[in-house]
Scaffold this active site. Structure first.
Site, PDB file in Angstrom:
ATOM      1  CD  GLU A  54      -2.870   1.520   2.046  1.00 55.84           C
ATOM      2  OE1 GLU A  54      -3.005   0.741   2.986  1.00 55.84           O
ATOM      3  OE2 GLU A  54      -3.670   2.449   1.768  1.00 55.84           O
ATOM      4  CG  ASP A 106       9.497   8.981  -2.111  1.00 61.56           C
ATOM      5  OD1 ASP A 106       8.910   8.181  -2.869  1.00 61.56           O
ATOM      6  OD2 ASP A 106       9.681  10.170  -2.400  1.00 61.56           O
ATOM      7  CG  ASP A 129      -1.029  13.976  -1.097  1.00 56.64           C
ATOM      8  OD1 ASP A 129      -1.876  14.269  -0.237  1.00 56.64           O
ATOM      9  OD2 ASP A 129       0.003  13.318  -0.834  1.00 56.64           O
ATOM     10  CE  LYS A 133      -3.493  26.735  -5.543  1.00 60.12           C
ATOM     11  NZ  LYS A 133      -2.882  26.920  -4.238  1.00 60.12           N
ATOM     12  CG  ASP A 165     -11.119  13.100  -3.394  1.00 59.84           C
ATOM     13  OD1 ASP A 165      -9.903  12.848  -3.545  1.00 59.84           O
ATOM     14  OD2 ASP A 165     -11.532  14.171  -2.903  1.00 59.84           O
ATOM     15  CE  LYS A 198     -11.009  10.285  12.142  1.00 56.38           C
ATOM     16  NZ  LYS A 198      -9.748  10.117  12.821  1.00 56.38           N
ATOM     17  CG  PHE A 199      -8.312  11.838   2.563  1.00 62.27           C
ATOM     18  CD1 PHE A 199      -7.754  13.107   2.584  1.00 62.27           C
ATOM     19  CD2 PHE A 199      -8.552  11.240   1.339  1.00 62.27           C
ATOM     20  CE1 PHE A 199      -7.445  13.753   1.415  1.00 62.27           C
ATOM     21  CE2 PHE A 199      -8.253  11.875   0.171  1.00 62.27           C
ATOM     22  CZ  PHE A 199      -7.686  13.130   0.206  1.00 62.27           C
ATOM     23  CD  GLU A 200     -13.846   6.966   0.023  1.00 64.49           C
ATOM     24  OE1 GLU A 200     -13.183   6.102   0.632  1.00 64.49           O
ATOM     25  OE2 GLU A 200     -14.616   6.715  -0.908  1.00 64.49           O
TER      26      GLU A 200
HETATM   27  C1  LIG Z   1      -4.309  12.209   0.629  1.00 65.95           C
HETATM   28  S1  LIG Z   1      -3.482  11.097   1.646  1.00 65.95           S
HETATM   29  C2  LIG Z   1      -4.469   9.619   1.561  1.00 65.95           C
HETATM   30  C3  LIG Z   1      -4.191   8.693   2.679  1.00 65.95           C
HETATM   31  C4  LIG Z   1      -4.931   7.348   2.706  1.00 65.95           C
HETATM   32  N1  LIG Z   1      -4.567   6.503   1.592  1.00 65.95           N
HETATM   33  C5  LIG Z   1      -6.436   7.520   2.792  1.00 65.95           C
HETATM   34  O1  LIG Z   1      -7.138   7.046   1.895  1.00 65.95           O
HETATM   35  O2  LIG Z   1      -6.921   8.118   3.750  1.00 65.95           O
HETATM   36  C6  LIG Z   1      -2.044  10.686   0.692  1.00 65.95           C
HETATM   37  C7  LIG Z   1      -0.936  10.056   1.509  1.00 65.95           C
HETATM   38  O3  LIG Z   1       0.120   9.651   0.659  1.00 65.95           O
HETATM   39  C8  LIG Z   1       1.345   9.875   1.304  1.00 65.95           C
HETATM   40  N2  LIG Z   1       2.373   9.969   0.265  1.00 65.95           N
HETATM   41  C9  LIG Z   1       2.470  10.909  -0.705  1.00 65.95           C
HETATM   42  N3  LIG Z   1       3.526  10.657  -1.504  1.00 65.95           N
HETATM   43  C10 LIG Z   1       4.107   9.531  -1.013  1.00 65.95           C
HETATM   44  C11 LIG Z   1       5.248   8.770  -1.407  1.00 65.95           C
HETATM   45  N4  LIG Z   1       5.990   9.137  -2.452  1.00 65.95           N
HETATM   46  N5  LIG Z   1       5.567   7.678  -0.684  1.00 65.95           N
HETATM   47  C12 LIG Z   1       4.814   7.317   0.400  1.00 65.95           C
HETATM   48  N6  LIG Z   1       3.722   7.986   0.796  1.00 65.95           N
HETATM   49  C13 LIG Z   1       3.375   9.078   0.102  1.00 65.95           C
HETATM   50  C14 LIG Z   1       1.130  11.159   2.083  1.00 65.95           C
HETATM   51  O4  LIG Z   1       2.022  11.276   3.177  1.00 65.95           O
HETATM   52  C15 LIG Z   1      -0.310  10.999   2.533  1.00 65.95           C
HETATM   53  O5  LIG Z   1      -0.391  10.394   3.805  1.00 65.95           O
END
Ligand SMILES: C[S@@+](CC[C@H](N)C(=O)[O-])C[C@H]1O[C@@H](n2cnc3c(N)ncnc32)[C@H](O)[C@@H]1O
Length: 219
Positions: A54, A106, A129, A133, A165, A198-200
């Site tokens: 994941e 990462d 994310d 923009k 989304d 929560k995010f969704e």
């Molecule tokens: C918008 S959140 C969504 C979190 C979760 N999947 C959810 O549905 O609630 C995106 C997540 O991806 C992580 N993220 C972004 N780029 C990443 C990367 N290159 N490697 C690991 N995590 C990353 C961010 O830290 C953030 O927690």
């Protein structure tokens, strides 16, 4: 120590709560993987039916619920955000989950440097994310090179499941997978087992359309 420049994600808001910090201190060593050499993620859970990587588990609510729902599947969650890792760890302990390991890294860096080609059963990428923009689009994790990277790392017949989304990002993701010859797939029905994080929930309150996409790697 300065982080290598090939990481695609910059850290922000990275301070855990006391409870998250305590969970990290007490349990991190038992539930995390320190990746310093090649990692076959199937070896992490040798008895699992399949092992899912994941990417970006966020605060981990969906990850923990899905892992609870599929005890015979192994989950390796890769996330860079410490509060999120701490929050997931708390859920792992609370739910007594045995089928999750966490990696603080990462995901692009991990895949490029440590994961062998043709080795992953499946990838989950839920609500990456959107960087809405125009000038931020280069930060989106899904780029042509990322699609190619996922294609290299998945086993033949392996798949990536994505949820988004943000319609313009959904279209962007579709376009990039459709022009990569190594995948077939597209929009799927939202699976019952994918809980609303929560995010969704916030996205749905804003009346955003949530789309699930699944792409299978061709043999
Ligand atoms: C918008 S959140 C969504 C979190 C979760 N999947 C959810 O549905 O609630 C995106 C997540 O991806 C992580 N993220 C972004 N780029 C990443 C990367 N290159 N490697 C690991 N995590 C990353 C961010 O830290 C953030 O927690």
């Amino acid at each position: 120590m300065e982080r290598p420049s090939n990481r695609s994600y910059a850290l922000r808001g990275n301070r855990p709560t006391r409870a998250q910090a305590l969970a990290m201190k007490t349990h991190w060593s038992n539930f995390s993987l320190q990746v310093e050499s090649e990692l076959e993620i199937n070896d992490v859970f040798p008895d699992a039916k399949e092992v899912i990587l994941e990417i970006g588990s966020g605060m981990g609510e969906a990850t923990a619920q899905i892992a609870d729902h599929f005890p015979e599947t192994g989950f390796v969650a890769v996330e860079m955000h410490n509060p999120g890792l701490g929050a997931l760890l708390m859920l792992v302990i609370e739910k007594k989950l045995k089928n999750i390991k966490l990696i603080r890294e990462d995901a692009t860096h991990l895949l490029n440097n440590f994961i062998p080609d043709n080795s992953i059963d499946a990838v989950h990428l839920f609500f990456p994310d959107p960087w809405p923009k125009n000038r931020q689009h280069k930060r989106r994790i899904v780029q042509d090179a990322f699609v190619e990277l996922i294609a290299s790392k998945l086993k033949p017949d392996g798949y990536i499941h994505i949820a988004s989304d943000w319609q313009p990002y959904t279209d962007w993701i579709k376009a990039r997978f459709e022009r990569n010859q190594r995948f077939s797939g597209g929009v799927i029905k939202r699976p019952d087992w994918r809980p609303i994080s929560k995010f969704e929930g916030q996205a749905l309150k804003k009346a955003h359309t949530v789309t699930d996409l699944k792409y299978k790697k061709l043999k």
